[in-house]
Design an enzyme around this catalytic site. Structure first.
Site, short mmCIF file in Angstrom:
data_model
loop_
_atom_site.label_atom_id
_atom_site.label_comp_id
_atom_site.label_asym_id
_atom_site.label_seq_id
_atom_site.Cartn_x
_atom_site.Cartn_y
_atom_site.Cartn_z
N GLU A 80 -40.56 -43.92 -16.89
CA GLU A 80 -40.38 -42.75 -17.77
C GLU A 80 -39.12 -42.78 -18.63
O GLU A 80 -38.32 -41.84 -18.59
CB GLU A 80 -40.36 -41.46 -16.94
CG GLU A 80 -41.68 -41.10 -16.32
CD GLU A 80 -41.68 -39.69 -15.74
OE1 GLU A 80 -40.61 -39.07 -15.61
OE2 GLU A 80 -42.77 -39.21 -15.40
N GLU A 89 -48.71 -41.97 -11.56
CA GLU A 89 -48.36 -40.73 -10.86
C GLU A 89 -49.32 -39.64 -11.31
O GLU A 89 -49.54 -39.47 -12.51
CB GLU A 89 -46.94 -40.25 -11.17
CG GLU A 89 -45.84 -41.04 -10.51
CD GLU A 89 -44.44 -40.54 -10.87
OE1 GLU A 89 -44.26 -39.33 -11.10
OE2 GLU A 89 -43.53 -41.39 -10.94
#
Ligand code: BGP
Length: 477
Positions: free
Chosen positions: A165, A374
């Site tokens: 991320e 995720e």
């Protein structure tokens, strides 16, 4: 698009669950580990610290046995940089031994390891020495760490993620970025994006040289942005959010391309973000095998005049609905709620169809296989008579897996899906109030208690799902 025929997930699909080192391991000063920026940061916030968390460092055998019992196909975990290079420069073999043990334990149960090289926690020494990710010096240090991981674990680890991320890291600079107070925030964001993209590109090339049969990519956060209305102003605002927040950085690594309107936006603010020919050459040489992203929710954007006051995005820190801070970026977009969707207690929209939409967007744009690394629901969980009933999480996961299967029907090449998280971990922004695990960890923010593991109802649900390789939609053929 509605399908007349339902397609199954391919054999060997990676049904997994994930964690990250600083959120799960604890033992933050054991066996020579150095302190990371996250150890320092979480030592001073209101919720918790990284000293114990779920104590995975000491309980990994118990946890991996639960994964084995469940039939989990793959476990995604991150390597704490500071276990292997406590000060960023000096090797600590004890750290390597720990991850060796984890990998060997996983393989005992036929669980495919997926390693995230960097998940928010870099050596604090590097932050102090040169400001962490803001400096080009980070590239050499990151690559030293990545090389060690490839050389030490590459005989057994075939799936790799370079950086988790990078787009959220720059969006939430105080929370996970290692922001430098005296640097202009836009300049900081764009330089960190550049440094991390170069790190990913170089690590991807390095991995292919060292481990011939490895698959590697970078992972991003991707909550697609919807327009608040059908007004063209809002449509453009949603495009702005997607382009500036997410696609700009992905494009660097996956297309070796710098978006011209992002360049122009910063140029008008006196910031030249154009990369050098040398940087572009590195990006052009990179051949990622797949793109990975974390999917939890979607966003909504509306038009935002240049005269508005800027507001940085914030988190809901209370767990009471309605206390999230939406961003305002004058001239680009402002965030707002979505009346069409349910929300979690932390104001994250619940949008299973958004998963299919996001898969379409990324596969269309980058034309490489996709991994969801995720997905999960943060919630307050309660123990009742020694059990944890979490029908809300089962509902969330089930609906997302259905949409994932529809994406497979659409013809999208998806390689894996990882629930966040396997055990309850310390939430990035909300400590142990906000739980995601399939396995409950009995502790609170203020006390680690006994850290007992209790399999939630969602654990057993996932176990059943794995038995049918995730194929939960009606078979109509
Ligand atoms: C992702 C991070 C994870 C995890 C998750 C949930 O962005 O990669 O580390 O924390 O979000 O976020 P939170 O814990 O803030 O609810």
């Amino acid at each position: 698009m509605e399908h007349r025929k339902i397609h199954s997930f391919p054999e060997g699909f990676l049904w997994g669950a994930a964690t990250a080192a600083y959120q799960v391991e604890g033992a933050y000063r054991e066996d020579g580990k150095g302190l990371s920026n996250q150890d320092i940061l979480n030592g001073t916030n209101a919720f918790h610290d990284t000293a114990v968390t779920a104590d995975f460092y000491h309980r990994y055998k118990e946890d991996i046995a639960l994964m084995g019992e469940m039939g989990l196909k793959s476990f995604r975990f991150s390597v704490a940089w500071t276990r292997i290079y406590p000060d960023g420069k000096t090797l600590n073999r004890k750290g390597i031994e720990f991850y060796d043990d984890i990998i060997n334990e996983l393989l005992k149960y036929n669980i495919e390891p997926m390693v995230t090289i960097y998940h928010f926690d870099h050596p604090y020494e590097l932050q102090k020495a040169y400001g962490g990710w803001y400096s080009d010096c980070m590239i050499e240090d990151y690559l030293r760490f990545a090389r060690t991981c490839f050389e030490e674990f590459g005989d057994r680890v075939k799936y790799w993620l370079t950086i988790c991320e990078q787009n959220n890291i720059v969006l939430y600079p105080d929370l996970i970025g290692g922001y430098l107070e005296d640097v202009d925030i836009d300049t900081w964001r764009m330089q960190v994006t550049r440094v991390m993209s170069l790190c990913s590109a170089k690590a991807i090339n390095m991995c292919h040289e060292i481990i011939k049969d490895a698959k590697i990519g970078a992972s991003y956060s991707f909550p697609p942005s919807y327009p608040a209305s059908s007004s063209p102003d809002d449509v453009l605002a949603a495009m702005n959010e997607n382009d500036f927040r997410d696609f700009y950085g992905m494009d660097l690594v996956y297309r070796a391309r710098q978006n011209p309107w992002v360049i122009r936006y910063y140029e008008e603010r006196g910031i030249d973000i154009r990369l050098t020919e040398e940087d572009m050459e590195i990006l052009r040489s990179c051949r990622p095998d797949f793109i990975a992203y974390n999917y939890y929710r979607t966003n909504v954007a509306k038009g935002c005049p240049l005269e508005s006051g800027q507001i940085q995005p914030g988190f809901n820190l209370t767990g009471k609905k309605g206390s999230i801070t939406y961003p305002v970026f004058p001239g680009l977009y402002q965030g707002t709620g979505n009346a069409a969707l349910e929300k979690s207690d932390w104001d994250w929209t619940i949008d299973p169809e958004g998963l299919r939409i996001s898969l379409r967007m990324l596969y269309d744009r980058y034309a490489v296989p996709v991994m969801i690394v995720e997905n999960g629901l943060g919630a307050y969980d309660q123990v009742e008579d020694g059990k944890v009933h979490d029908p809300y999480r089962i509902e969330y996961l089930k609906k997302h897996v259905e949409q994932l299967q529809l994406a497979v029907c659409d013809g999208i090449e998806v390689w894996g899906y990882y629930v966040w998280s396997f055990v309850d971990v310390m939430s990035t922004s909300n400590g142990y109030n906000k739980r995601y695990g399939l396995v409950y960890v009995d502790r609170t923010d203020s006390s680690p208690k006994e850290l007992k593991r209790i399999c939630k109802d969602s654990y057993y649900w996932y176990q059943e799902l794995l038995k049918v390789n995730g194929n939960i939609l009606d078979r109509r053929e």
